[in-house]
Design a protein around this motif. Structure first.
Motif, PDB file in Angstrom:
ATOM      1  N   ALA A   1       0.840  -1.194   0.000  1.00 43.02           N
ATOM      2  CA  ALA A   1       0.000   0.000   0.000  1.00 43.02           C
ATOM      3  C   ALA A   1       0.880   1.251   0.000  1.00 43.02           C
ATOM      4  O   ALA A   1       0.631   2.198  -0.753  1.00 43.02           O
ATOM      5  N   ARG A   2       1.920   1.234   0.822  1.00 37.94           N
ATOM      6  CA  ARG A   2       2.767   2.412   0.900  1.00 37.94           C
ATOM      7  C   ARG A   2       3.490   2.662  -0.415  1.00 37.94           C
ATOM      8  O   ARG A   2       3.566   3.790  -0.904  1.00 37.94           O
ATOM      9  N   GLU A   3       4.039   1.588  -1.002  1.00 38.73           N
ATOM     10  CA  GLU A   3       4.794   1.769  -2.238  1.00 38.73           C
ATOM     11  C   GLU A   3       3.881   2.227  -3.369  1.00 38.73           C
ATOM     12  O   GLU A   3       4.267   3.049  -4.195  1.00 38.73           O
ATOM     13  N   ALA A   4       2.656   1.690  -3.396  1.00 40.96           N
ATOM     14  CA  ALA A   4       1.699   2.127  -4.411  1.00 40.96           C
ATOM     15  C   ALA A   4       1.427   3.612  -4.231  1.00 40.96           C
ATOM     16  O   ALA A   4       1.393   4.385  -5.199  1.00 40.96           O
ATOM     17  N   GLY A   5       1.267   4.021  -2.988  1.00 38.13           N
ATOM     18  CA  GLY A   5       1.027   5.440  -2.697  1.00 38.13           C
ATOM     19  C   GLY A   5       2.193   6.297  -3.127  1.00 38.13           C
ATOM     20  O   GLY A   5       2.030   7.343  -3.771  1.00 38.13           O
ATOM     21  N   THR A   6       3.409   5.847  -2.786  1.00 37.98           N
ATOM     22  CA  THR A   6       4.618   6.574  -3.161  1.00 37.98           C
ATOM     23  C   THR A   6       4.695   6.727  -4.678  1.00 37.98           C
ATOM     24  O   THR A   6       4.958   7.816  -5.198  1.00 37.98           O
ATOM     25  N   GLY A   7       4.468   5.618  -5.380  1.00 40.87           N
ATOM     26  CA  GLY A   7       4.503   5.648  -6.840  1.00 40.87           C
ATOM     27  C   GLY A   7       3.465   6.605  -7.402  1.00 40.87           C
ATOM     28  O   GLY A   7       3.737   7.361  -8.337  1.00 40.87           O
ATOM     29  N   LEU A   8       2.283   6.579  -6.802  1.00 43.47           N
ATOM     30  CA  LEU A   8       1.189   7.435  -7.272  1.00 43.47           C
ATOM     31  C   LEU A   8       1.544   8.913  -7.099  1.00 43.47           C
ATOM     32  O   LEU A   8       1.425   9.704  -8.042  1.00 43.47           O
ATOM     33  N   ILE A   9       2.004   9.260  -5.903  1.00 49.49           N
ATOM     34  CA  ILE A   9       2.338  10.665  -5.633  1.00 49.49           C
ATOM     35  C   ILE A   9       3.431  11.151  -6.594  1.00 49.49           C
ATOM     36  O   ILE A   9       3.271  12.160  -7.285  1.00 49.49           O
ATOM     37  N   ASN A  10       4.536  10.406  -6.640  1.00 43.76           N
ATOM     38  CA  ASN A  10       5.623  10.822  -7.523  1.00 43.76           C
ATOM     39  C   ASN A  10       5.210  10.762  -8.985  1.00 43.76           C
ATOM     40  O   ASN A  10       5.640  11.595  -9.790  1.00 43.76           O
ATOM     41  N   GLY A  11       4.382   9.791  -9.340  1.00 43.22           N
ATOM     42  CA  GLY A  11       3.909   9.658 -10.715  1.00 43.22           C
ATOM     43  C   GLY A  11       3.078  10.861 -11.132  1.00 43.22           C
ATOM     44  O   GLY A  11       3.261  11.408 -12.235  1.00 43.22           O
ATOM     45  N   VAL A  12       2.174  11.278 -10.257  1.00 39.50           N
ATOM     46  CA  VAL A  12       1.316  12.420 -10.581  1.00 39.50           C
ATOM     47  C   VAL A  12       2.172  13.674 -10.768  1.00 39.50           C
ATOM     48  O   VAL A  12       2.047  14.396 -11.761  1.00 39.50           O
ATOM     49  N   ILE A  13       3.093  13.908  -9.820  1.00 41.06           N
ATOM     50  CA  ILE A  13       3.924  15.113  -9.918  1.00 41.06           C
ATOM     51  C   ILE A  13       4.792  15.092 -11.184  1.00 41.06           C
ATOM     52  O   ILE A  13       4.780  16.046 -11.975  1.00 41.06           O
ATOM     53  N   CYS A  14       5.514  14.005 -11.396  1.00 41.89           N
ATOM     54  CA  CYS A  14       6.379  13.923 -12.580  1.00 41.89           C
ATOM     55  C   CYS A  14       5.551  13.950 -13.856  1.00 41.89           C
ATOM     56  O   CYS A  14       5.960  14.550 -14.859  1.00 41.89           O
ATOM     57  N   GLY A  15       4.410  13.295 -13.828  1.00 50.16           N
ATOM     58  CA  GLY A  15       3.535  13.244 -15.012  1.00 50.16           C
ATOM     59  C   GLY A  15       3.079  14.634 -15.420  1.00 50.16           C
ATOM     60  O   GLY A  15       3.116  14.994 -16.609  1.00 50.16           O
ATOM     61  N   ILE A  16       2.654  15.441 -14.437  1.00 49.99           N
ATOM     62  CA  ILE A  16       2.189  16.795 -14.749  1.00 49.99           C
ATOM     63  C   ILE A  16       3.341  17.636 -15.301  1.00 49.99           C
ATOM     64  O   ILE A  16       3.194  18.327 -16.316  1.00 49.99           O
ATOM     65  N   ILE A  17       4.498  17.556 -14.653  1.00 46.78           N
ATOM     66  CA  ILE A  17       5.665  18.316 -15.132  1.00 46.78           C
ATOM     67  C   ILE A  17       5.959  17.983 -16.598  1.00 46.78           C
ATOM     68  O   ILE A  17       6.086  18.871 -17.445  1.00 46.78           O
ATOM     69  N   ILE A  18       6.025  16.702 -16.883  1.00 42.05           N
ATOM     70  CA  ILE A  18       6.452  16.300 -18.228  1.00 42.05           C
ATOM     71  C   ILE A  18       5.403  16.650 -19.273  1.00 42.05           C
ATOM     72  O   ILE A  18       5.737  17.056 -20.392  1.00 42.05           O
ATOM     73  N   THR A  19       4.129  16.519 -18.902  1.00 42.87           N
ATOM     74  CA  THR A  19       3.070  16.877 -19.848  1.00 42.87           C
ATOM     75  C   THR A  19       3.231  18.327 -20.275  1.00 42.87           C
ATOM     76  O   THR A  19       3.198  18.660 -21.469  1.00 42.87           O
ATOM     77  N   GLY A  20       3.425  19.191 -19.281  1.00 42.37           N
ATOM     78  CA  GLY A  20       3.616  20.617 -19.572  1.00 42.37           C
ATOM     79  C   GLY A  20       4.812  20.865 -20.472  1.00 42.37           C
ATOM     80  O   GLY A  20       4.717  21.563 -21.491  1.00 42.37           O
ATOM     81  N   ILE A  21       5.938  20.276 -20.098  1.00 45.34           N
ATOM     82  CA  ILE A  21       7.155  20.524 -20.873  1.00 45.34           C
ATOM     83  C   ILE A  21       7.034  20.041 -22.311  1.00 45.34           C
ATOM     84  O   ILE A  21       7.366  20.755 -23.260  1.00 45.34           O
ATOM     85  N   VAL A  22       6.536  18.817 -22.469  1.00 41.74           N
ATOM     86  CA  VAL A  22       6.431  18.260 -23.819  1.00 41.74           C
ATOM     87  C   VAL A  22       5.464  19.101 -24.674  1.00 41.74           C
ATOM     88  O   VAL A  22       5.716  19.364 -25.849  1.00 41.74           O
TER      89      VAL A  22
END
Lengths: 439, 439
Positions: free
Chosen positions: B340-361
């Protein structure tokens, strides 16, 4: 242990090892902890506090009555007290030191000066010294009085009238010796010591190599300042191993037992964001080769293979280099020798992997030039990536830059970029020579 | 020290700490070593051999006269003798054990039984025991006679008539106690011990937590079998840290001070070849998406970015998981909580990195759908890769499979494959929905 059966609680609790006491203490509610503070003496609480996890220590000291807390700190062995104070707010530290008895405060203040991760920061001032002119009998009497307070009594250090370290005798030898022999006759005058500014890792290494239980710390004039005991050294070893490891993995701190997902994400996010931007550099690099890619789309399928091999070989070389820095072995032979070896290692592995991949690609895609292209790229990549992985941390260490940048993911990404440059460089050259069949 | 000035050599050499003796000894030519064997007694050579690097030990024992060698082995403390014998050829071991005096041979044979990396394999049988009915005076006398041979005299273990461990007393407490008190009055009967089959890492952890200098080893009926001393535990800690580290880096063994390029290449090649083949799987996977690639060549430029992020996040999660196995903390809360914790960690970092990259691309390539495509891929990749990195080693550990496969490069490559599947899967879906502008 809830009710007012103080005596029973004390009897049971104090029978336990302080480590177990600390484990139990950590599980209590604040209310119960407040009760415990009243049931136990500052000295008894001090034993518990020496074994508490650092994360929680600030909380416990804030909830204690300040006078009580100051006394607990005075009763903790000085090296541990300093570690605890380093975790606390600076104002709180100052207020504790004012309430505390003068002697303890002075001892602690002295230790607080020393820089983190030096011998001074992990030493304790509670040790036993004697004079060379004393007899074994006198020394034993001395020991009996000092035994309850000293951090260890298993090594007794011999100093001259100016407190300069001149010898050492183990309790083992003292016990075997006859009562009226002089210390000067039984002591060893080849006493090894570390300097107060020495790196704690260096100290740990020496104690492990020489199997010492304690090691004296001296200033540059050989005056004895303190001792470092093996239990602190074990903590140092654990800490340093963990540091190296976190660095290789690209996590700010790997020890996070009870972290929430949020705390855990926070520890890993900084690296991920840095890597995201480095990854974008790679992307923009590849986009410069768009013409090449449009002409031979098949080139794209080997990108992860080549970048992956570069990353892996770089991490291997990095790991070896970081460990050899950590174990102090990089000095021997010097940088030139290491560079030569790593170049050789890269060359050998590059030739083997290059030949394998050339064969496979040829049989799979039926294009010998594509095979040679991938093979050459692997060969060059492995040499360069191995060298980069090994030399970057060593050069940084040599110039006393903290090689935090030499983290695994960083080296991996640098090597990604290098490998892609090599790959597309070679591919473009091949295309210009009209060697590749466009798929 | 060449000439026949034996006495001078002996005086100088024997003054030194055995660790330094060993360092000097290792630098000598075979001829000089042969001289040294004749100058020193087996007992004196034994001290040197305890501090020799394992790689060279076989050589030295082969060049000694077998009778001499057997006697040296008998004089080495049993735990180290066993370690040395484990390095030697099995026939040689047998022949040494036959020449050796019966008592030492029996002790060594017993220890040779224990499986590697268990408490039994690192314990020594040279310790001091007393009976609870003795007085402090008797105990001290006892100690004086045993001190020269025992591995440590700082803890004395108390056993009953059947050699069952019933208590412990430190030399510190013994020294403070009055001469005619009974041991039973001063000993602690809450003695912690480890079982002979316990994992050496577990033992190291306990000794570090409790700050012990030695720990008794018992069989399942509490009979005392030996002790483990802190110097051996430090070696264990170093060894285990090195193991974890090598595993993360994908090197068979990271400690290779004086290796040649060839030796060094050999240690790293196996992983590189495995990774080469795994990389080929990635390549063949991408080649299945050739149509997609031909249509939108720009897709290729984000392959290293996405694969790299998957690899890095997986390594981070792996590192945390491996360390929590090593420090024994994974038990608390169980697998479900960790997932559960690792899924949460992945989700949080995924959302943040995902938004950053979407904007940049989007700003870079002017194609919002390409941005969303890369963003979604990063998000899904980070969640899956984090989970894979953390759960693979833990699941393996749970089923008692040695998680050698959970090496950093392996996890990285697996995550490469997963991430590329996700990326091209999403891209193909987008293409089918006609969302992407072909560049």
């Amino acid at each position: 242990l809830q009710e007012d059966r103080i005596d029973e609680f004390r009897a049971e609790f104090l029978e336990m090892h302080p480590y177990d006491q600390a484990k139990i203490f950590e599980e209590q509610t604040e209310e119960t902890r407040q009760q415990i503070y009243t049931y136990l003496s500052p000295e008894e609480i001090a034993d518990v506090m020496e074994h508490i996890e650092f994360e929680d220590i600030e909380l416990y000291f804030s909830e204690m009555d300040p006078r009580f807390a100051a006394q607990v700190l005075a009763d903790i062995s000085t090296d541990d007290a300093v570690d605890i104070l380093n975790e606390l707010d600076i104002n709180k530290v100052a207020s504790f030191l004012t309430i505390m008895d003068k002697e303890s405060a002075a001892e602690i203040k002295e230790l607080l000066h020393y820089e983190e991760k030096t011998a001074g920061s992990i030493m304790t001032t509670e040790y036993v010294v004697i004079r060379a002119e004393e007899t074994v009998r006198q020394a034993m009497l001395h020991l009996r009085t000092e035994a309850p307070d000293a951090e260890t009594i298993y090594y007794i250090y011999v100093v001259d009238e100016e407190k300069r370290l001149v010898g050492v005798i183990s309790l083992r030898d003292l016990i075997i010796a006859e009562d009226d022999w002089l210390i000067s006759e039984v002591m060893s005058d080849r006493v090894l010591s570390v300097s107060v500014g020495d790196d704690q890792e260096e100290v740990a290494r020496m104690m492990r190599d020489y199997d010492f239980l304690a090691m004296p710390v001296v200033d540059f004039k050989q005056h004895m300042l303190g001792i470092i005991t093996v239990d602190d050294v074990m903590d140092v070893m654990e800490e340093e191993a963990s540091d190296d490891y976190s660095k290789l993995a690209g996590v700010s701190d790997v020890d996070n037992r009870d972290d929430t997902a949020f705390a855990s994400a926070k520890k890993r996010l900084p690296w991920l964001v840095i890597l995201l931007f480095l990854g974008l550099m790679t992307a923009s690099l590849i986009s410069r080769f768009e013409d090449t890619l449009n002409e031979v789309a098949i080139l794209a399928i080997f990108i992860p293979l080549i970048a992956g091999m570069a990353g892996n070989t770089g991490t291997q070389a990095l790991a070896v280099a970081v460990r050899s820095i950590a174990t102090g072995e990089h000095g021997k032979g010097g940088l030139a020798k290491l560079v030569a070896r790593e170049a050789g290692t890269g060359l050998i592995n590059g030739v083997i992997c290059g030949i394998i991949i050339t064969g496979i690609v040829y049989f799979w895609q039926g294009d010998i030039f594509l095979g040679i292209l991938v093979g050459i790229s692997i060969l060059s990549t492995l040499i360069v990536a191995t060298l980069a992985g090994a030399t970057v941390p060593l050069v940084m260490h040599k110039f006393n830059i903290d090689p935090a940048v030499a983290s695994g993911p960083f080296i991996t990404t640098i090597n990604d970029i290098i490998s892609i440059l090599i790959y597309f460089g070679v591919a473009t050259a091949f295309l210009n020579l009209h060697l590749l069949i466009t798929s």
